[in-house]
Design an enzyme around this catalytic site. Sequence first.
Site, PDB file in Angstrom:
ATOM      1  N   GLY A 155       2.523 -10.245   2.233  1.00  0.00           N
ATOM      2  CA  GLY A 155       1.092 -10.423   2.057  1.00  0.00           C
ATOM      3  C   GLY A 155       0.397  -9.231   1.413  1.00  0.00           C
ATOM      4  O   GLY A 155      -0.614  -9.381   0.726  1.00  0.00           O
ATOM      5  N   ASN A 156       0.964  -8.012   1.613  1.00  0.00           N
ATOM      6  CA  ASN A 156       0.320  -6.832   1.055  1.00  0.00           C
ATOM      7  C   ASN A 156       0.444  -6.761  -0.456  1.00  0.00           C
ATOM      8  O   ASN A 156      -0.152  -5.891  -1.097  1.00  0.00           O
ATOM      9  CB  ASN A 156       0.897  -5.559   1.690  1.00  0.00           C
ATOM     10  N   LYS A 210      12.235 -11.609   8.761  1.00  0.00           N
ATOM     11  CA  LYS A 210      12.761 -10.912   7.583  1.00  0.00           C
ATOM     12  C   LYS A 210      14.230 -10.553   7.790  1.00  0.00           C
ATOM     13  O   LYS A 210      15.079 -10.766   6.906  1.00  0.00           O
ATOM     14  CB  LYS A 210      11.929  -9.662   7.291  1.00  0.00           C
ATOM     15  N   LYS A 222       8.225 -17.884   4.688  1.00  0.00           N
ATOM     16  CA  LYS A 222       8.573 -17.690   3.274  1.00  0.00           C
ATOM     17  C   LYS A 222       9.842 -16.877   3.099  1.00  0.00           C
ATOM     18  O   LYS A 222      10.565 -17.070   2.116  1.00  0.00           O
ATOM     19  CB  LYS A 222       7.396 -17.084   2.502  1.00  0.00           C
ATOM     20  N   LYS A 239       2.878 -21.463  15.268  1.00  0.00           N
ATOM     21  CA  LYS A 239       2.413 -20.634  14.148  1.00  0.00           C
ATOM     22  C   LYS A 239       0.897 -20.741  14.002  1.00  0.00           C
ATOM     23  O   LYS A 239       0.374 -21.806  13.673  1.00  0.00           O
ATOM     24  CB  LYS A 239       3.097 -21.095  12.857  1.00  0.00           C
TER      25      LYS A 239
END
Length: 305
Positions: A10-11, A268, A206, A124
């Site tokens: 997101g960053n 991740k 994602k 979520k």
Amino acid sequence: MSRIVIALGGNALLQNGEKRDYETQYDHAYRTFENLKSVTENNETVITHGNGPQVGDIQQSHDISGIQAHLHQSVAMSQGYIGEILANAYNNIKARYGLRKNIFTIITRTVVDEDDPAFSNPEKPIGRYYSDGELGEARKNGWAMKKFKDGWRRVVPSPDPKEIVEEPVIEYLLHNGNLPIAVGGGGIPVVYRNGVMYGIDAVIDKDLASSVLATAIGADFFMILTDVDHVFVNYGKPDQRSLHEVRVDEIEQYLKDGQFGEGSMKPKVMAAIRFIKNGGKKAFITSIENSVNALSGGSGTVIVR
């Protein structure tokens, strides 16, 4: 030339607390492609990205307007919304530095299993916070709601990704020297019912979806770019330690030991492990600024066989 899937966190578009306008997100995207230009130009590269704030904003605008779109439609809208920002930023970097590749934003669908346990246990959070007084109105939409520290939020299923529908198109674009943007927000969730495809309301991680794509296209490397330079064990404790090169069985044990945050580093690390165990050469988790150094072995966390 290597084949690389790069999953932008997101960053890459927004920092916490920033104004969520086009200009702010474009500036971040421009700097992202400036950092990545040597990687994208000299390798077969696919860019994937998250959509957390954007899909929440899209859903909220529907809420305000009274037009209730399905969540899977909002994910599709977010792919176009973010894809435009990324494509504009890349084209201006391309013109400035004389790069060769054309960029394509691909509306991407991800197959999930309708029997996935996530559908009976939505966890979520998306969208804004609701007060106790607004809770009844929110529930009229048929939403599952959960209480958090700052109020109530809608929670949705996050099923495991199984297949990327547009993988052959992504492969074609790569083979012909292009730069695809794909699997935005984990992809638009779809299911098969008696051989017929339907959209379904969910949000797919994602990084996990990007790992599925990386395996399907035979990527050599999978790079997850986030807001930290390394993965840490004992994070936030006096004996905190950064991981540099780590074997897949070693980091898998750290995962089993609960070392990684549920909504942050855990997916991740899971995505990186899956990529390596499915035949990938190396997976990297690092910051955008350190991406080039990470590929040459000078920075970041690298997971190896």
